[in-house]
Scaffold this active site. Structure first.
Site, PDB file in Angstrom:
ATOM      1  N   LYS A   1      25.127  16.007  -7.600  1.00  0.00           N
ATOM      2  CA  LYS A   1      24.533  16.862  -6.557  1.00  0.00           C
ATOM      3  C   LYS A   1      24.377  16.097  -5.242  1.00  0.00           C
ATOM      4  O   LYS A   1      24.720  16.604  -4.180  1.00  0.00           O
ATOM      5  CB  LYS A   1      23.132  17.368  -6.971  1.00  0.00           C
TER       6      LYS A   1
ATOM      7  N   ARG B   1      13.802  23.680  -8.933  1.00  0.00           N
ATOM      8  CA  ARG B   1      14.122  23.070 -10.222  1.00  0.00           C
ATOM      9  C   ARG B   1      13.387  23.736 -11.382  1.00  0.00           C
ATOM     10  O   ARG B   1      13.575  23.340 -12.514  1.00  0.00           O
ATOM     11  CB  ARG B   1      13.678  21.614 -10.151  1.00  0.00           C
TER      12      ARG B   1
ATOM     13  N   ARG C   1      24.850   3.317 -12.443  1.00  0.00           N
ATOM     14  CA  ARG C   1      24.765   3.748 -11.030  1.00  0.00           C
ATOM     15  C   ARG C   1      23.992   2.747 -10.179  1.00  0.00           C
ATOM     16  O   ARG C   1      22.895   2.344 -10.505  1.00  0.00           O
ATOM     17  CB  ARG C   1      24.092   5.119 -10.960  1.00  0.00           C
TER      18      ARG C   1
ATOM     19  N   ARG D   1      18.139   2.725  -9.390  1.00  0.00           N
ATOM     20  CA  ARG D   1      16.926   3.534  -9.399  1.00  0.00           C
ATOM     21  C   ARG D   1      16.071   3.223 -10.617  1.00  0.00           C
ATOM     22  O   ARG D   1      16.585   3.025 -11.705  1.00  0.00           O
ATOM     23  CB  ARG D   1      17.289   5.016  -9.392  1.00  0.00           C
TER      24      ARG D   1
ATOM     25  N   ARG E   1      14.944  12.880 -18.561  1.00  0.00           N
ATOM     26  CA  ARG E   1      15.259  13.762 -17.425  1.00  0.00           C
ATOM     27  C   ARG E   1      16.224  14.874 -17.853  1.00  0.00           C
ATOM     28  O   ARG E   1      16.117  16.008 -17.389  1.00  0.00           O
ATOM     29  CB  ARG E   1      15.839  12.930 -16.264  1.00  0.00           C
TER      30      ARG E   1
HETATM   31  P1  AMP Z   1      16.435  13.423  -8.249  1.00  0.00           P
HETATM   32  O1  AMP Z   1      16.728  12.365  -7.245  1.00  0.00           O
HETATM   33  O2  AMP Z   1      16.755  14.803  -7.757  1.00  0.00           O
HETATM   34  O3  AMP Z   1      17.042  13.134  -9.609  1.00  0.00           O
HETATM   35  O4  AMP Z   1      14.838  13.427  -8.453  1.00  0.00           O
HETATM   36  C1  AMP Z   1      14.171  12.276  -8.937  1.00  0.00           C
HETATM   37  C2  AMP Z   1      12.802  12.660  -9.468  1.00  0.00           C
HETATM   38  O5  AMP Z   1      12.016  13.241  -8.415  1.00  0.00           O
HETATM   39  C3  AMP Z   1      12.807  13.700 -10.569  1.00  0.00           C
HETATM   40  O6  AMP Z   1      13.028  13.142 -11.863  1.00  0.00           O
HETATM   41  C4  AMP Z   1      11.402  14.283 -10.425  1.00  0.00           C
HETATM   42  O7  AMP Z   1      10.419  13.406 -10.951  1.00  0.00           O
HETATM   43  C5  AMP Z   1      11.223  14.303  -8.912  1.00  0.00           C
HETATM   44  N1  AMP Z   1      11.717  15.569  -8.331  1.00  0.00           N
HETATM   45  C6  AMP Z   1      12.754  15.735  -7.461  1.00  0.00           C
HETATM   46  N2  AMP Z   1      12.911  17.029  -7.131  1.00  0.00           N
HETATM   47  C7  AMP Z   1      11.951  17.702  -7.803  1.00  0.00           C
HETATM   48  C8  AMP Z   1      11.610  19.073  -7.908  1.00  0.00           C
HETATM   49  N3  AMP Z   1      12.267  20.027  -7.239  1.00  0.00           N
HETATM   50  N4  AMP Z   1      10.549  19.400  -8.712  1.00  0.00           N
HETATM   51  C9  AMP Z   1       9.866  18.472  -9.381  1.00  0.00           C
HETATM   52  N5  AMP Z   1      10.146  17.168  -9.347  1.00  0.00           N
HETATM   53  C10 AMP Z   1      11.186  16.777  -8.566  1.00  0.00           C
END
Ligand code: AMP
Length: 211
Positions: free
Chosen positions: A13, A87, A126, A159, A170
């Site tokens: 994404k 989400r 990654r 990360r 996740r």
């Molecule tokens: P990502 O970089 O999109 O994988 O997001 C990393 C982490 O941020 C996720 O595992 C969640 O803990 C938090 N996060 C990001 N976007 C959301 C969302 N829309 N709702 C809830 N938690 C989020």
């Protein structure tokens, strides 16, 4: 144009949102990036989000809904690509209300499909550039100089939530909560399903064709 990208963690994404934003001139809105920055700076939002993020759990809906509402209103963004938001069904409903208040709608929701085992392999290896966001894979797409970004030479970082155990958590959260968005947007006739495996430009072309 206003788009939403949906897909499991590691489905690409972020990579595709970056390309779409550069080429179609859309603001790239990543809740993950916003929350990681808030956490790094130690803001009230960052403090609320930190423990959830480290555990691979979703941050509470009201926290992310506020982050997005504040950003769209403050920056008056009208052309954007959402990367990682909404989400959950509750976030999708809140986002619909916000867009209605702003007099905006979403043209398409792109679902990037990638099998779980492919994702675990991708994320374990990654590395990314904290400066420009470029993403590498230590095995299949390594940087030219080990540990350094090809674009700006910054030291690459992994990360905190890309440990195998947290990746699996996740993915579980994705299947339990985020996958429910698929029938929701399909029912509205705006869902576009794209295979997220293969090289970046091929996937990009498939997304553009689907739009
Ligand atoms: P990502 O970089 O999109 O994988 O997001 C990393 C982490 O941020 C996720 O595992 C969640 O803990 C938090 N996060 C990001 N976007 C959301 C969302 N829309 N709702 C809830 N938690 C989020």
């Amino acid at each position: 144009m206003r788009l939403i990208l949906v897909g499991p963690p590691g489905s690409g994404k972020g990579t595709q949102a970056k390309l779409l934003s550069e080429r179609l001139r859309l603001a790239h809105i990543s809740t993950g990036d916003i929350l990681r920055e808030a956490k790094r700076l130690g803001t009230p939002t960052g403090k609320k989000a930190a423990a959830y993020m480290d555990a691979g759990q979703l941050v509470p809906d009201d926290v992310v809904n506020d982050v997005i509402a504040d950003k769209l209103r403050a920056e008056r963004l009208e052309r954007f690509i959402m990367d990682g938001y909404p989400r959950t069904p509750a976030q999708a409903a809140a986002f619909d209300r916000l867009l209605a208040q702003l007099g905006l709608d979403v043209q398409a929701v792109v679902l990037l499909q990638v099998p779980d085992e492919v994702i675990v392999e991708r994320l374990k290896w990654r590395w990314s550039c904290p400066q420009c966001g470029a993403v590498y894979h230590a095995r299949t797409r390594p940087p030219k100089v080990e540990g350094r970004c090809d674009v700006d030479g910054t030291t690459l970082v992994q990360r905190a939530d890309d440990r195998e155990e947290t990746i699996r958590q996740r993915l579980k959260v994705y299947h339990q909560q985020t996958a429910e968005l698929v029938p929701y947007y399909r029912g509205r006739g705006i869902l576009r399903e794209v295979q997220g495996e293969g090289d970046i430009e091929t996937i990009y072309a498939a997304i553009v064709a689907a739009l």
